[in-house]
Every structure is written in structure tokens, then in C-alpha cells.
Motif scaffolding. Structure first.
Motif, PDB file in Angstrom:
ATOM      1  N   ALA A  40       0.843  -1.187   0.000  1.00  0.00           N
ATOM      2  CA  ALA A  40       0.000   0.000   0.000  1.00  0.00           C
ATOM      3  C   ALA A  40       0.881   1.240   0.000  1.00  0.00           C
ATOM      4  CB  ALA A  40      -0.915   0.014   1.215  1.00  0.00           C
ATOM      5  N   THR A  41       0.446   2.234  -0.731  1.00  0.00           N
ATOM      6  CA  THR A  41       1.104   3.530  -0.659  1.00  0.00           C
ATOM      7  C   THR A  41       0.396   4.336   0.420  1.00  0.00           C
ATOM      8  OG1 THR A  41      -0.300   4.578  -2.324  1.00  0.00           O
ATOM      9  CG2 THR A  41       1.694   3.449  -3.115  1.00  0.00           C
ATOM     10  N   ALA A  42       1.124   5.271   0.993  1.00  0.00           N
ATOM     11  CA  ALA A  42       0.537   6.092   2.058  1.00  0.00           C
ATOM     12  C   ALA A  42       1.245   7.440   2.112  1.00  0.00           C
ATOM     13  CB  ALA A  42       0.674   5.389   3.408  1.00  0.00           C
ATOM     14  N   PHE A  43       0.499   8.450   2.464  1.00  0.00           N
ATOM     15  CA  PHE A  43       1.055   9.772   2.741  1.00  0.00           C
ATOM     16  C   PHE A  43       0.547  10.114   4.126  1.00  0.00           C
ATOM     17  CE2 PHE A  43       1.714  14.236   2.893  1.00  0.00           C
ATOM     18  CZ  PHE A  43       2.685  14.549   1.945  1.00  0.00           C
ATOM     19  N   TYR A  44       1.456  10.318   5.063  1.00  0.00           N
ATOM     20  CA  TYR A  44       1.062  10.617   6.438  1.00  0.00           C
ATOM     21  C   TYR A  44       1.506  12.035   6.772  1.00  0.00           C
ATOM     22  CZ  TYR A  44       0.512  10.468  11.441  1.00  0.00           C
ATOM     23  OH  TYR A  44       0.112  10.746  12.724  1.00  0.00           O
ATOM     24  N   ASN A  58       6.128  10.451   3.065  1.00  0.00           N
ATOM     25  CA  ASN A  58       5.455   9.751   1.976  1.00  0.00           C
ATOM     26  C   ASN A  58       6.003   8.340   1.810  1.00  0.00           C
ATOM     27  OD1 ASN A  58       4.009   9.080  -0.291  1.00  0.00           O
ATOM     28  ND2 ASN A  58       4.693  10.801  -1.515  1.00  0.00           N
ATOM     29  N   ALA A  59       5.096   7.392   1.644  1.00  0.00           N
ATOM     30  CA  ALA A  59       5.455   5.994   1.408  1.00  0.00           C
ATOM     31  C   ALA A  59       4.953   5.598   0.021  1.00  0.00           C
ATOM     32  CB  ALA A  59       4.857   5.096   2.492  1.00  0.00           C
ATOM     33  N   LEU A  64       1.563  15.561  -1.895  1.00  0.00           N
ATOM     34  CA  LEU A  64       0.471  16.419  -1.460  1.00  0.00           C
ATOM     35  C   LEU A  64       0.522  17.676  -2.320  1.00  0.00           C
ATOM     36  CD1 LEU A  64      -0.755  17.167   2.057  1.00  0.00           C
ATOM     37  CD2 LEU A  64      -0.218  19.088   0.606  1.00  0.00           C
ATOM     38  N   LEU A  65      -0.609  18.053  -2.888  1.00  0.00           N
ATOM     39  CA  LEU A  65      -0.722  19.275  -3.681  1.00  0.00           C
ATOM     40  C   LEU A  65      -1.098  20.401  -2.727  1.00  0.00           C
ATOM     41  CD1 LEU A  65      -0.872  20.717  -6.443  1.00  0.00           C
ATOM     42  CD2 LEU A  65      -3.268  19.974  -6.567  1.00  0.00           C
ATOM     43  N   GLY A 105      -4.515  22.115   1.198  1.00  0.00           N
ATOM     44  CA  GLY A 105      -3.791  20.878   0.940  1.00  0.00           C
ATOM     45  C   GLY A 105      -4.721  19.859   0.315  1.00  0.00           C
ATOM     46  N   VAL A 106      -4.218  19.138  -0.696  1.00  0.00           N
ATOM     47  CA  VAL A 106      -5.033  18.147  -1.393  1.00  0.00           C
ATOM     48  C   VAL A 106      -4.239  16.849  -1.538  1.00  0.00           C
ATOM     49  CG1 VAL A 106      -6.377  17.620  -3.465  1.00  0.00           C
ATOM     50  CG2 VAL A 106      -6.132  20.003  -2.719  1.00  0.00           C
ATOM     51  N   LEU A 107      -4.765  15.792  -0.956  1.00  0.00           N
ATOM     52  CA  LEU A 107      -4.250  14.441  -1.173  1.00  0.00           C
ATOM     53  C   LEU A 107      -5.276  13.727  -2.028  1.00  0.00           C
ATOM     54  CD1 LEU A 107      -2.946  13.571   2.382  1.00  0.00           C
ATOM     55  CD2 LEU A 107      -1.570  13.627   0.289  1.00  0.00           C
ATOM     56  N   TYR A 108      -4.816  12.992  -3.025  1.00  0.00           N
ATOM     57  CA  TYR A 108      -5.748  12.371  -3.960  1.00  0.00           C
ATOM     58  C   TYR A 108      -5.153  11.077  -4.486  1.00  0.00           C
ATOM     59  CZ  TYR A 108      -2.387  14.646  -6.963  1.00  0.00           C
ATOM     60  OH  TYR A 108      -1.208  15.061  -7.543  1.00  0.00           O
TER      61      TYR A 108
END
Length: 172
Positions: A40-44, A58-59, A64-65, A105-108
């Protein structure tokens, strides 16, 4: 896998831990428990709302935009790190950034930027940025609704292959 990731993250996450430590602990907890070809990818990220400092790591996920309200420009926030669950003892990069009032901030997921219309054109990052820019004075919920509406209008009746997931936050 996502239920495991959510449960483990809730257990180990706190504002007192750096973002890269949270991802490293998550990765070590998952390594060996996930089938070889699954990961799994992940952004924490964690926000100190009082100081407006965002700590992020970031994994293997997309960056993050970040829309900067003062300059009306976009930045991509990213660090080094492979997806979680592949192998133990991975080191993850991390960074900090000070946010200002009005920053967004936008994570998508890929389902947003890789949404395709019937001509096989991708929605892309530029269209996403245009919708955020046009709606930057709206609430985070209104911006999310505008993005999803624009994506749906763009794809029309073309079948999609990825989920469309987004998290939007706005500094007040």
C-alpha cells in the motif's frame, strides 16, 4: 489491507511522533503480514494547528498538492519512501512546512488525475489545479465537491479503473 493499515495507524499515530516514524512503524507492522505482491502507498501528515506546521512523510504515494494562498501558486510536497508492507526496516524521509491562512492541501488517488474520458485523455494535475484555483475561496467541502463534479463531467460515460478518493484541508 486498508482496515489493517487504519487500525495500526490509529494505534501508533500521535502528534508527539514524527511522520516518518509513524510510517516506519506502520511498515514494520505490515511487513510479512501482506502477500508478496500486495502493498500500500501512504502519505502521512500531522498538523500542529496552533503553529500551522505540517509534518509529512510519503510511502510511495503521490505528493500532497499545496495551494499557497499568498502567492496563488501550487507546490508539491513529497519525501523519499517506498510503499508500506514490502520489506521491514525501511527509512522514510520527512519534512516540515509552515502553512498560512487560506492555504489548501489536497491528497488524492490516481482515480482523480488518471480519470479518462472517452477519447482516452487523462484528467491530469493541471485540471485539478485549475478547479482548486477557481474555488480557493470556498470551503474544503465545496472545493472537493467542485473537483468531483469536474472529474465526472470530464469522464462522461467512460468506464473508470481506479477509485476516486480525495482529502482536502484548508487553513483558517
Amino acid at each position: 489491507i486498508m482496515v489493517m493499515i487504519r487500525s495500526i495507524t490509529r494505534t501508533i499515530a500521535s502528534l508527539s511522533k514524527d511522520a516518518n516514524q509513524v510510517l516506519a512503524q506502520l511498515n514494520n507492522s505490515l511487513s510479512g503480514d501482506i502477500v508478496e505482491d500486495r502493498y500500500a502507498t501512504a502519505f502521512y501528515c500531522a498538523l500542529d494547528a496552533e503553529k500551522r506546521i505540517l509534518n509529512y512523510s510519503n510511502a510511495g504515494h503521490g505528493p500532497l498538492l499545496l495551494f499557497r494562498n499568498k502567492t496563488r501558486e501550487f507546490e508539491l510536497l513529497d519525501t523519499e519512501g517506498m510503499p508500506v508492507g514490502i520489506m521491514p526496516d525501511v527509512e522514510y524521509g520527512q519534512d516540515f512546512i509552515v502553512l498560512d491562512k487560506g492555504d489548501i492541501g489536497v491528497l488524492y488517488t490516481d482515480g482523480i488525475t488518471e480519470a479518462m474520458n472517452e477519447a482516452h485523455d487523462l484528467y491530469g494535475l493541471e485540471r485539478l489545479q485549475n478547479v482548486i484555483y477557481k474555488n480557493h475561496e470556498a470551503s474544503a467541502k465545496e472545493i472537493a465537491d467542485a473537483v468531483l463534479s469536474d472529474v465526472n463531467e470530464f469522464v462522461g460515460t467512460a468506464p473508470q479503473h481506479y477509485d476516486e478518493t480525495m482529502i482536502i484541508f484548508k487553513i483558517l
